[in-house]
Design an enzyme around this catalytic site. Structure first.
Site, PDB file in Angstrom:
ATOM      1  N   ASN A 282       1.027  -1.602   0.104  1.00 41.39           N
ATOM      2  CA  ASN A 282       0.015  -0.081   0.144  1.00 41.39           C
ATOM      3  C   ASN A 282       1.036   1.304  -0.219  1.00 41.39           C
ATOM      4  OD1 ASN A 282      -1.177   2.610   1.431  1.00 41.39           O
ATOM      5  ND2 ASN A 282      -3.237   0.929   1.092  1.00 41.39           N
ATOM      6  N   CYS A 343      -5.753  12.281 -11.540  1.00 39.90           N
ATOM      7  CA  CYS A 343      -6.383  12.083 -12.600  1.00 39.90           C
ATOM      8  C   CYS A 343      -7.766  12.252 -11.999  1.00 39.90           C
ATOM      9  CB  CYS A 343      -6.228  10.954 -13.410  1.00 39.90           C
ATOM     10  SG  CYS A 343      -6.507   9.059 -12.600  1.00 39.90           S
TER      11      CYS A 343
END
Length: 401
Positions: A282, A343
């Site tokens: 992670n 994004c």
């Protein structure tokens, strides 16, 4: 005779400014019967023709503009012409790199709801609107006519299709589609998993941005290459670029074991595997652990997936972007560089800049902007359509204060 969609008098004049979407709230009434192709004339309150749209009465986005020619006939010839024009645009601006690129980008290519990526002789297609779904077989015939591909894969597995009343589906649409196909980008080689990769298989929108990191990779401590950390490396595109441009060592992190496997293959394919360590972890936890261990890098690259996929998710996304940039900044050596991207469309450019600045204040850093960009040339933007400006990419020089 096409049916007409009459818009309200007091609406915002977005269609006149080139915006391709009409919402239910903008429509006064619909006159006439909708034909089997689902196309409709869009007119203002005085009956002045504005555009032709593809109609979906069950969607909040009730019409999508596809033409400003009232006499346009939608048939195979129409799609052949539009697709050929879209590819000619890429060939003009990408040159030799147009062998593998996004060749149709929906509304920006006046084919609303249609996405087509070209991986050499294989195409990956997404149909995101009811209007394009009605012409599904015609679109396939047009693609075959223009490109004569070895195969076409259908990636209609995105949730937005449900908003259009469409089912989710994937599968080979035509011909032969290999599990992986090799493409070239910026002189480097990459394996793309079309059936199982994210979105349509590869993120072409960062092509020019990946090339922009080249000056950051050399000239550290004499002629030594940079020590680089990349988080959210996915299949290793930025990682491979960094190593090929001269990085001494790259630590590349992604939570997906399958993405890491493709990234390792891409590093080997480009003969840089010995300078890259891949870590399946992670990214938030990894950044936190690196800070605790007081490690540092010359360049930190952060290219996460969209944290804000809706307006409701924006508040949490802001916290996420703040955290990764704060921790990333703390790991950059004085005079080094932060390469960061978002994004998330709902995170507007000025908001992204503010998040980075807030992170810099908390990290006691002063930033100097080196480069700011959006998506590449195969992702054109229509002026006045803010929804098309989704990608933000920045390179900052980082200094301590």
């Amino acid at each position: 005779m096409r049916a007409k969609m009459v818009l309200h008098r007091n609406r915002k004049r977005r269609i006149e400014a080139g915006h391709p979407w009409v919402y239910q709230s903008e429509v006064n009434r619909v006159e006439g019967d909708i034909g089997p192709d689902g196309t409709i004339e869009i007119v203002n309150h005085q009956g002045v023709f504005l555009a032709l749209g593809m109609y979906n009465p069950d969607s909040q986005m009730v019409a999508r503009v596809f033409s400003y020619n009232r006499d346009e006939v939608v048939n195979e010839g129409f799609f052949i012409q539009r697709i050929a024009e879209a590819y000619a645009y890429r060939q003009r601006f990408l040159g030799g790199q147009s062998e593998s690129c996004r060749i149709v980008y929906g509304e920006a290519d006046f084919l609303p709801g249609l996405i087509v990526d070209k991986y050499r002789d294989v195409l990956s297609v997404q149909i995101l609107s009811l209007g394009m779904e009605r012409f599904k077989n015609t679109i396939r015939s047009a693609l075959v006519h223009v490109f004569s591909p070895r195969g076409i894969f259908l990636r209609n597995d995105v949730p937005v299709r449900r908003l259009e009343g469409l089912p989710l589906e994937t599968g080979v649409w035509m011909g032969d589609v290999p599990d992986r196909i090799e493409i070239e980008e910026n002189g480097m080689r990459f394996l793309v998993d079309i059936p199982e990769g994210q979105k349509t298989g590869y993120f072409f929108d960062q092509r020019e941005n990946r090339a922009a990191i080249a000056p950051l990779m050399t000239g550290w401590r004499g002629d030594k290459g940079a020590d680089v950390l990349e988080c959210f490396c996915h299949t290793g595109a930025f990682t491979v670029h960094a190593a090929k441009y001269g990085a001494h060592h790259v630590t590349a992190v992604d939570i997906s074991e399958s993405a890491i496997q493709v990234a390792q293959a891409n590093a080997a394919l480009n003969e840089v595997a010995e300078r890259v360590d891949f870590v399946a972890a992670n990214a938030f936890d990894f950044l936190r652990d690196e800070e605790t261990a007081k490690r540092s890098y010359d360049v930190v690259i952060l290219d996460p997936p969209a944290f804000a996929k809706s307006k409701r998710a924006l508040e949490g996304a802001l916290r996420g972007y703040k955290e990764i940039n704060l921790r990333g900044l703390k790991l950059v050596r004085d005079g080094g560089f932060l390469v960061t991207a978002s994004c998330s469309y709902h995170l507007r450019p000025e908001m992204f800049r503010d998040v980075i600045l807030d992170a810099a204040v908390d990290a006691h850093k002063v930033l100097r902007l080196v480069h700011w960009a959006g998506a590449g040339k195969d992702h054109p933007e229509i002026a006045g359509v803010d929804e098309g400006h989704y990608l933000k990419f920045a390179i900052y020089e980082v200094r301590s204060r």
